[in-house]
Scaffold this motif. Structure first.
Motif, PDB file in Angstrom:
ATOM      1  N   ASP A 518       0.882  -1.130   0.043  1.00 12.91           N
ATOM      2  CA  ASP A 518       0.031   0.057  -0.072  1.00 12.91           C
ATOM      3  C   ASP A 518       0.946   1.273   0.104  1.00 12.91           C
ATOM      4  O   ASP A 518       0.599   2.216   0.668  1.00 12.91           O
ATOM      5  CB  ASP A 518      -0.885   0.030   1.040  1.00 12.91           C
ATOM      6  N   ARG A 519       1.890   1.169  -0.614  1.00 14.78           N
ATOM      7  CA  ARG A 519       3.069   2.268  -0.883  1.00 14.78           C
ATOM      8  C   ARG A 519       3.521   2.850   0.637  1.00 14.78           C
ATOM      9  O   ARG A 519       4.006   3.928   0.512  1.00 14.78           O
ATOM     10  CB  ARG A 519       2.316   3.607  -1.575  1.00 14.78           C
ATOM     11  N   ALA A 520       3.621   1.844   1.302  1.00 16.04           N
ATOM     12  CA  ALA A 520       4.408   2.358   2.691  1.00 16.04           C
ATOM     13  C   ALA A 520       5.674   1.933   2.752  1.00 16.04           C
ATOM     14  O   ALA A 520       6.338   2.289   3.308  1.00 16.04           O
ATOM     15  CB  ALA A 520       3.495   1.345   3.837  1.00 16.04           C
ATOM     16  N   VAL A 521       6.037   1.194   1.580  1.00 15.96           N
ATOM     17  CA  VAL A 521       7.529   1.098   1.212  1.00 15.96           C
ATOM     18  C   VAL A 521       8.070   1.323  -0.118  1.00 15.96           C
ATOM     19  O   VAL A 521       7.269   1.252  -1.194  1.00 15.96           O
ATOM     20  CB  VAL A 521       7.802  -0.621   1.629  1.00 15.96           C
ATOM     21  N   SER A 522       9.074   1.924  -0.290  1.00 10.35           N
ATOM     22  CA  SER A 522       9.567   2.532  -1.545  1.00 10.35           C
ATOM     23  C   SER A 522      11.029   1.785  -1.612  1.00 10.35           C
ATOM     24  O   SER A 522      11.780   2.117  -0.620  1.00 10.35           O
ATOM     25  CB  SER A 522       9.565   3.822  -2.041  1.00 10.35           C
ATOM     26  N   LEU A 523      11.416   1.289  -2.662  1.00  8.87           N
ATOM     27  CA  LEU A 523      12.855   0.755  -2.941  1.00  8.87           C
ATOM     28  C   LEU A 523      13.094   0.935  -4.174  1.00  8.87           C
ATOM     29  O   LEU A 523      12.550   0.712  -5.237  1.00  8.87           O
ATOM     30  CB  LEU A 523      12.687  -0.836  -2.718  1.00  8.87           C
ATOM     31  N   ASN A 524      14.318   1.617  -4.535  1.00  4.41           N
ATOM     32  CA  ASN A 524      14.774   1.969  -5.748  1.00  4.41           C
ATOM     33  C   ASN A 524      16.234   1.322  -5.583  1.00  4.41           C
ATOM     34  O   ASN A 524      17.093   1.516  -4.745  1.00  4.41           O
ATOM     35  CB  ASN A 524      14.882   3.535  -5.853  1.00  4.41           C
ATOM     36  N   ILE A 525      16.851   0.540  -6.625  1.00  8.00           N
ATOM     37  CA  ILE A 525      18.175   0.194  -7.008  1.00  8.00           C
ATOM     38  C   ILE A 525      18.594   0.399  -8.326  1.00  8.00           C
ATOM     39  O   ILE A 525      17.730   0.575  -9.406  1.00  8.00           O
ATOM     40  CB  ILE A 525      17.938  -1.494  -6.776  1.00  8.00           C
ATOM     41  N   LYS A 562      32.269   0.430 -11.621  1.00  8.34           N
ATOM     42  CA  LYS A 562      31.364  -0.205 -11.651  1.00  8.34           C
ATOM     43  C   LYS A 562      30.770  -0.331 -10.194  1.00  8.34           C
ATOM     44  O   LYS A 562      31.458  -0.271  -9.180  1.00  8.34           O
ATOM     45  CB  LYS A 562      31.172  -1.792 -12.048  1.00  8.34           C
ATOM     46  N   GLY A 563      29.502  -0.414  -9.836  1.00  7.46           N
ATOM     47  CA  GLY A 563      28.776  -0.536  -8.537  1.00  7.46           C
ATOM     48  C   GLY A 563      27.364  -0.509  -8.554  1.00  7.46           C
ATOM     49  O   GLY A 563      26.625  -0.529  -9.561  1.00  7.46           O
ATOM     50  N   ILE A 564      26.817  -0.696  -7.303  1.00  4.52           N
ATOM     51  CA  ILE A 564      25.328  -0.606  -7.086  1.00  4.52           C
ATOM     52  C   ILE A 564      24.824   0.312  -5.941  1.00  4.52           C
ATOM     53  O   ILE A 564      25.843   0.486  -5.266  1.00  4.52           O
ATOM     54  CB  ILE A 564      24.922  -1.994  -6.980  1.00  4.52           C
ATOM     55  N   GLU A 565      23.731   0.749  -6.149  1.00  7.54           N
ATOM     56  CA  GLU A 565      23.249   1.559  -4.850  1.00  7.54           C
ATOM     57  C   GLU A 565      21.754   1.400  -4.855  1.00  7.54           C
ATOM     58  O   GLU A 565      21.067   0.970  -5.668  1.00  7.54           O
ATOM     59  CB  GLU A 565      23.466   2.979  -5.426  1.00  7.54           C
ATOM     60  N   ALA A 566      21.191   1.471  -3.587  1.00 10.70           N
ATOM     61  CA  ALA A 566      19.760   1.216  -3.046  1.00 10.70           C
ATOM     62  C   ALA A 566      19.285   2.477  -2.291  1.00 10.70           C
ATOM     63  O   ALA A 566      20.106   2.853  -1.458  1.00 10.70           O
ATOM     64  CB  ALA A 566      19.594  -0.160  -2.695  1.00 10.70           C
ATOM     65  N   THR A 569      12.790   3.366   1.734  1.00  8.35           N
ATOM     66  CA  THR A 569      11.926   4.394   2.574  1.00  8.35           C
ATOM     67  C   THR A 569      10.871   3.173   3.057  1.00  8.35           C
ATOM     68  O   THR A 569      10.251   2.582   2.392  1.00  8.35           O
ATOM     69  CB  THR A 569      11.316   5.509   1.883  1.00  8.35           C
ATOM     70  N   VAL A 570      10.518   3.306   4.429  1.00  5.43           N
ATOM     71  CA  VAL A 570       9.645   2.379   5.173  1.00  5.43           C
ATOM     72  C   VAL A 570       8.825   3.103   6.037  1.00  5.43           C
ATOM     73  O   VAL A 570       9.293   3.862   6.961  1.00  5.43           O
ATOM     74  CB  VAL A 570      10.308   1.221   5.607  1.00  5.43           C
ATOM     75  N   GLN A 571       7.510   2.935   6.081  1.00  4.01           N
ATOM     76  CA  GLN A 571       6.554   4.043   6.829  1.00  4.01           C
ATOM     77  C   GLN A 571       5.496   2.736   7.380  1.00  4.01           C
ATOM     78  O   GLN A 571       4.408   2.686   6.964  1.00  4.01           O
ATOM     79  CB  GLN A 571       6.068   4.891   6.101  1.00  4.01           C
ATOM     80  N   PRO A 572       5.966   2.241   8.496  1.00  2.65           N
ATOM     81  CA  PRO A 572       5.142   1.213   9.048  1.00  2.65           C
ATOM     82  C   PRO A 572       3.684   1.757   9.711  1.00  2.65           C
ATOM     83  O   PRO A 572       2.854   0.996   9.452  1.00  2.65           O
ATOM     84  CB  PRO A 572       5.959   0.591  10.018  1.00  2.65           C
ATOM     85  N   ILE A 573       3.897   3.030  10.148  1.00  4.65           N
ATOM     86  CA  ILE A 573       2.721   3.773  10.718  1.00  4.65           C
ATOM     87  C   ILE A 573       2.966   5.180  10.419  1.00  4.65           C
ATOM     88  O   ILE A 573       3.850   5.525  10.087  1.00  4.65           O
ATOM     89  CB  ILE A 573       2.598   3.414  12.498  1.00  4.65           C
ATOM     90  N   ASP A 574       1.818   5.909  10.694  1.00  2.00           N
ATOM     91  CA  ASP A 574       1.749   7.314  10.144  1.00  2.00           C
ATOM     92  C   ASP A 574       2.743   8.143  10.560  1.00  2.00           C
ATOM     93  O   ASP A 574       3.623   8.965   9.793  1.00  2.00           O
ATOM     94  CB  ASP A 574       0.328   7.768  10.463  1.00  2.00           C
ATOM     95  N   ASP A 575       3.185   7.913  11.886  1.00  3.76           N
ATOM     96  CA  ASP A 575       4.154   8.902  12.482  1.00  3.76           C
ATOM     97  C   ASP A 575       5.575   8.229  12.716  1.00  3.76           C
ATOM     98  O   ASP A 575       6.541   8.835  13.424  1.00  3.76           O
ATOM     99  CB  ASP A 575       3.642   9.179  13.982  1.00  3.76           C
ATOM    100  N   LEU A 576       5.842   7.378  12.047  1.00  6.18           N
ATOM    101  CA  LEU A 576       7.215   6.650  12.085  1.00  6.18           C
ATOM    102  C   LEU A 576       7.749   6.444  10.578  1.00  6.18           C
ATOM    103  O   LEU A 576       7.205   5.891   9.861  1.00  6.18           O
ATOM    104  CB  LEU A 576       7.049   5.224  12.861  1.00  6.18           C
ATOM    105  N   THR A 577       8.943   6.752  10.389  1.00  5.52           N
ATOM    106  CA  THR A 577       9.526   6.864   9.053  1.00  5.52           C
ATOM    107  C   THR A 577      11.062   6.321   9.418  1.00  5.52           C
ATOM    108  O   THR A 577      11.759   6.718  10.011  1.00  5.52           O
ATOM    109  CB  THR A 577       9.515   7.933   8.263  1.00  5.52           C
ATOM    110  N   PHE A 578      11.341   5.446   8.453  1.00  5.56           N
ATOM    111  CA  PHE A 578      12.666   4.736   8.268  1.00  5.56           C
ATOM    112  C   PHE A 578      13.244   4.882   6.811  1.00  5.56           C
ATOM    113  O   PHE A 578      12.366   4.786   5.983  1.00  5.56           O
ATOM    114  CB  PHE A 578      12.953   3.298   8.622  1.00  5.56           C
ATOM    115  N   ARG A 579      14.523   5.475   6.611  1.00 11.71           N
ATOM    116  CA  ARG A 579      15.249   5.467   5.525  1.00 11.71           C
ATOM    117  C   ARG A 579      16.462   4.971   5.459  1.00 11.71           C
ATOM    118  O   ARG A 579      17.215   5.006   6.563  1.00 11.71           O
ATOM    119  CB  ARG A 579      15.173   6.968   5.059  1.00 11.71           C
ATOM    120  N   ALA A 580      16.734   4.350   4.324  1.00 17.33           N
ATOM    121  CA  ALA A 580      18.149   3.676   4.309  1.00 17.33           C
ATOM    122  C   ALA A 580      18.657   3.926   3.024  1.00 17.33           C
ATOM    123  O   ALA A 580      17.835   3.997   1.962  1.00 17.33           O
ATOM    124  CB  ALA A 580      18.162   1.998   4.508  1.00 17.33           C
ATOM    125  N   SER A 581      19.881   3.929   2.710  1.00 14.17           N
ATOM    126  CA  SER A 581      20.541   3.698   1.428  1.00 14.17           C
ATOM    127  C   SER A 581      21.860   3.338   1.649  1.00 14.17           C
ATOM    128  O   SER A 581      22.826   3.552   2.837  1.00 14.17           O
ATOM    129  CB  SER A 581      20.768   5.234   0.781  1.00 14.17           C
TER     130      SER A 581
END
Length: 758
Positions: A518-525, A562-566, A569-581
Motif C-alpha cells: 500500500d505504498r508504505a515501502v519504496s525501494l529503488n535500486i 562499476k557499482g550498485i546503490e539502493a 523508505t519504510v513507513q510502518p505507521i503514520d508517525d514513524l519513518t525509516f530510510r536507508a541507502s
C-alpha cells in the motif's frame, strides 16, 4: 495527488515532523476523503531531474530527492551535510578556497580550488550552473528542494556534469505576509541568525522575499602552543527575490544576493621523517597522528581570508499550452584573498588574490505535444573570466609571483524527448552539442595567450517499462564530457601553455523503482558501469631543476568504475519513518603513466616514468551507508515532539594521487634504468579513516498566539561518537616529498535552535 518537495526552512511545524508530515503541513486540513499519510509516499514527490515535473518513481534517473525537513531536523547548515545522505556521494570542503566544495559521485571527482579547472559535478542553484568549485559550499536555509542526480547528465545540464548534478531550488516569494526566523547556538561559540520575510507589494502581481543569513564560529582547531581557538568564520548571505505575475501564463523571478565571508584557514601537520620540511619545524610537528593531532596548529602567522560574491538571476517563463518557454539569465562575480601558512610554521606562505565572474544564458522550449510524446529543447551560453595573482614566501624569503588570467566560453544546443511507443513502454533520449573555447595568459612566463577549442556531442538513450503503477525498470546509456583547459598553476612555459584534453565517460545503468505494501515501502535500486577515458588528473610534482613544485593536470589515465546503490523508505505507521541507502563502488585505473623529475640522494636530477595504474582513484570510497529514523509524538492540541536519529558510514578513500614515500628506495633502486616504475599505492597520509557519524535531535513544535503562527525548539548533537579524522589531506611534491598537511572534520557538536514562523 502529486506534491512538490516543499520547504519549511528551519522553523515551523513542518520541520518538526517526519518528511511525509512535512509535506502535509503545507496542504489544507485533511477531509474524510483526503489521502492518509501512508498514501503520500516517495512516489508522489515531484522532481525536475529532467527539466520537467515528474514523480520521483517514474523518472528513469538515479536521483535522490532530499526534503529539507530531513536535513533541518538535525541542524544541517550547508551542502557538506549532504555527505552520506545519498549513496555513492561524497562532499568535503576544500580548505584552500572560500566556500569551496570537493564533490564526488560514483567514484568520479576533481579536487582543486583553481578557477582554471572545471568541477566534475555540476551544482545548479535556481537553474544556474556554478562554474567553479568556489562558491559551491552553500548555506541550506530557505530551500525548497534538493535533488542529487547520479551519473552523467550532459544532455540537459551540460558539460562538466560527468559525475552527476546537485540541483537546488530555493523557495519563491509567497505573495502573502509571512516570516521565518531562527536563532541558534552551539559548540565552539557557533551562532546563527537567519530570517526570511515575505511581502506582497501588489496583490497577485508583485511580491518580494527578503532574506538574511548570519553564521559565525570560533572554530574547533587550537594553537599547539598558546591553546588559542583557531578556525574562525563569519559569513553573511543576504538579498531579495522579486516575483512578477502580470498574467496567468507569464512570470518573472529576479534574485539579487551577496555573500560576504571572513575566515581562518589553518592546517594540521602530516609531516613525517623523510619530508624535506621536517628538518626545519619543531620536533613535535612531525610524525603526528591523523586523529586528535591534526586539530592542533603550529602557527607562525595568521592564516586568513576574505570572500565577497554577488549574483543576479532572472528566470522568466511563458506558458502557451501546449508549449512552454523558459529563460534563465545569471551573472555572478567574486573577489577573494587568502593568506595561507601551508608549510607550518611559516616555511611556505602563499598570498592569493583572485577575481572571477561568469555570465550564463539558457533558453528552453518544452511541451506535451501528444498523450505519448513530450520534449525539452534549448540553447545555452556560458562565459567566465578570472585572474589570479599569487606571491609565495619560502623559508622567509620571497620565492616569486604568479599572474594568471583565463577566459572560458561555451555554446550548446540540446534536445531531450519522451515517447511512449507502446503501453507501459517508453523510449527517452536526446543529445547535446557543446563547443568550448578557452584562452590562458601568464605574462610572467611568456607573452601572448595560449588558446584552444573543443567540440563534443553527448547523447543519452533510455528505455523504461512500467508493468504497473508500483514498478518501473529502466536501462540507460549516456555519455558525459568535461572540457579541456590550461594549467592555472603551471610554473614552466611548457606546462602553462600546453592544454590538456577533455575527458569523457560512457555510462551504462540498469535500475528498478518500486513501491509496495500500500505504498508504505519504496525501494529503488540502480547498478552502473562506467568507462572513464582521458582522465584529467591533478598532480603536484617537483620542478625539473629541483627548485620548487607545481600542480599540473594531465590526461594520464582511464578507469573502469562499476557499482550498485539502493534507496529504501519504510513507513510502518503514520508517525514513524525509516530510510536507508547503501552504495558500493569499485573503481580502478588503467594505463595511468606519468613522467616526472626525480631528485636523487646525490642531488642529481633524472626523469622517470611511473605507472600509477594500481593506486586508488581519489574520493572513491567502496561503501557508503546511511540509516535514518524519525518518530513523531502528538501532544495536546497541535503540539508535536519529534525524535530523529541518523547514522552515516563512509569506508576509507584516498584524497590525492601521491606515491607512498616508504616505497621510494624500491621504486628508484635502478636510477639509471629506463623501465616503467610501478607505484602500488598512494601515500597512507592521504587516505581517510573509516567514518562512523551519528546525529541525534529532538524538536518541540507548538502553536503561538491564535494558532496561525508556529514555534519550534530543537536540541541536536552532530557526530555523537566524536569520530575524528581528516576532512582533507594533501602531500606536496614527490621525489622528494616536501611536506604534508590536513584539515580535520567537525568533532562532536551540541546545539540548540529556536524558530518562529507566521
Amino acid at each position: 495527488m502529486r506534491l512538490k518537495v516543499l520547504s519549511c526552512g528551519l522553523v515551523g511545524h513542518a520541520c518538526m515532523a517526519a518528511w511525509p508530515l512535512a509535506v502535509l503541513a503545507q496542504q489544507p486540513a485533511p477531509t474524510d476523503s483526503a489521502p492518509t499519510v501512508s498514501e503520500l509516499t516517495a512516489n508522489e514527490i515531484i522532481v525536475t531531474a529532467r527539466r520537467r515535473d515528474e514523480t520521483l518513481q517514474t523518472t528513469p534517473v538515479a536521483v535522490t530527492a532530499l526534503q529539507p525537513s530531513m536535513l533541518e531536523a538535525k541542524a544541517t547548515m550547508n551542502i557538506g551535510d549532504l555527505q552520506g545522505a545519498a549513496p555513492n556521494v561524497l562532499i568535503t570542503q576544500q580548505p584552500t578556497g572560500a566556500s569551496t566544495a570537493n564533490i564526488a559521485i560514483r567514484g568520479i571527482a576533481f579536487a582543486d580550488v583553481e578557477k582554471s579547472f572545471d568541477p566534475a559535478v555540476g551544482v545548479n542553484v535556481d537553474g544556474v550552473y556554478i562554474g567553479t568549485s568556489t562558491g559551491q559550499f552553500l548555506d541550506f536555509f530557505d530551500i525548497e528542494s534538493i535533488e542529487i542526480l547520479r551519473g552523467p547528465q550532459g544532455t540537459l545540464f551540460g558539460r562538466n556534469t560527468i559525475a552527476g548534478v546537485i540541483n537546488i531550488r530555493r523557495t519563491r516569494p509567497t505573495g502573502e505576509w509571512g516570516a521565518k526566523l531562527e536563532a541558534s547556538y552551539g559548540s565552539y561559540d557557533t551562532i546563527g541568525l537567519r530570517g526570511v520575510l515575505n511581502i506582497p507589494l501588489v496583490e497577485d502581481v508583485l511580491a518580494v522575499k527578503l532574506f538574511e543569513f548570519h553564521q559565525q564560529t570560533d572554530g574547533y582547531m587550537r594553537d599547539a602552543f598558546t591553546r588559542e581557538r583557531l578556525g574562525r568564520n563569519n559569513s553573511e548571505n543576504f538579498g531579495a527575490t522579486f516575483l512578477l505575475t502580470p498574467t496567468d501564463n507569464f512570470e518573472a523571478i529576479l534574485t539579487l544576493e551577496e555573500q560576504d565571508q571572513r575566515f581562518d584557514s589553518y592546517f594540521g601537520s602530516l609531516m613525517q621523517t623523510g619530508d624535506v620540511f621536517c628538518s626545519f619545524v619543531p620536533a613535535e610537528a612531525c610524525n603526528r597522528n591523523k586523529t586528535d593531532d591534526i586539530y592542533e596548529v603550529f602557527r607562525a602567522i595568521d592564516s586568513r581570508g576574505k570572500y565577497r560574491a554577488k549574483a543576479a538571476t532572472l528566470e522568466m517563463s511563458l506558458d502557451t499550452d501546449p508549449l512552454r518557454f523558459d529563460s534563465v539569465s545569471s551573472y555572478r562575480e567574486s573577489k577573494e584573498r587568502q593568506i595561507f601558512d601551508l608549510g607550518e610554521p611559516g616555511l611556505y606562505i602563499a598570498d592569493r588574490d583572485q577575481k572571477y565572474h561568469q555570465f550564463s544564458q539558457e533558453f528552453r522550449a518544452s511541451g506535451q505535444l501528444t498523450d505519448t510524446f513530450d520534449f525539452v529543447s534549448g540553447l545555452y551560453y556560458f562565459v567566465s573570466k578570472y585572474r589570479l595573482y599569487q606571491e609565495t614566501t619560502v623559508f622567509g624569503a620571497f620565492a616569486g609571483a604568479q599572474d594568471t588570467r583565463g577566459k572560458s566560453e561555451s555554446y550548446a544546443a540540446f534536445l531531450d524527448m519522451n515517447w511512449e511507443f507502446a503501453p507501459q513502454l517508453r523510449l527517452s533520449g536526446g543529445g547535446r552539442f557543446t563547443h568550448d573555447k578557452k584562452a590562458y595568459r601568464n605574462p610572467f612566463l611568456y607573452s601572448g595567450a595560449a588558446k584552444e577549442s573543443w567540440s563534443k556531442f553527448t547523447p543519452k538513450v533510455t528505455l523504461d517499462y512500467r508493468p504497473n503503477d508500483d514498478m518501473m525498470v529502466y536501462g540507460t546509456w549516456s555519455r558525459g564530457y568535461r572540457s579541456g583547459g590550461f594549467n592555472g598553476r603551471g610554473l614552466t612555459v611548457y606546462s602553462a601553455s600546453t592544454p590538456y584534453d577533455p575527458e569523457t565517460v560512457d555510462s551504462y545503468e540498469l535500475g528498478l523503482k518500486s513501491t509496495f505494501l500500500d505504498r508504505a515501502v519504496s525501494l529503488n535500486i540502480a547498478g552502473f558501469y562506467t568507462d572513464y577515458k582521458d582522465i584529467q588528473q591533478s598532480s603536484t610534482i617537483t620542478l625539473a631543476g629541483g627548485q620548487g613544485n607545481e600542480t599540473i593536470v594531465t590526461n594520464a589515465a582511464g578507469a573502469k568504475i562499476k557499482g550498485i546503490e539502493a534507496d529504501l523508505t519504510v513507513q510502518p505507521i503514520d508517525d514513524l519513518t525509516f530510510r536507508a541507502s547503501v552504495g558500493y563502488t569499485d573503481a580502478s585505473f588503467r594505463g595511468f603513466l606519468v613522467e616526472q623529475p626525480v631528485t636523487l640522494a646525490d642531488a642529481s636530477i633524472i626523469t622517470r616514468v611511473f605507472d600509477f595504474s594500481k593506486v586508488n582513484p581519489i574520493f572513491a570510497p567502496k561503501w557508503t551507508l546511511s540509516l535514518n529514523g524519525e518518530y513523531v509524538v502528538r501532544l495536546e492540541g497541535e503540539t508535536t515532539l519529534t525524535f530523529t536519529a541518523g547514522y552515516r558510514y563512509l569506508s576509507p578513500y584516498d584524497q590525492q594521487i601521491a606515491p607512498d614515500p616508504s616505497l621510494y628506495p624500491g621504486l628508484l633502486a635502478d636510477p639509471n634504468g629506463t623501465s616503467v616504475v610501478p607505484v602500488p599505492r598512494n601515500d597512507p597520509r592521504v587516505r581517510s579513516d573509516p567514518q562512523n557519524l551519528l546525529d541525534l535531535s529532538v524538536s518541540l513544535a507548538f502553536p503561538v498566539g491564535n494558532g496561525k503562527s508556529r514555534g519550534r525548539l530543537t536540541g541536536f548533537v552532530r557526530n555523537v561518537l566524536d569520530d575524528r579524522g581528516p576532512s582533507f589531506a594533501f602531500t606536496v611534491a614527490t621525489f622528494p616529498p616536501l611536506w604534508a598537511y590536513a584539515t580535520p572534520r567537525e568533532p562532536r557538536v551540541f546545539g540548540v535552535q529556536l524558530g518562529f514562523e507566521y
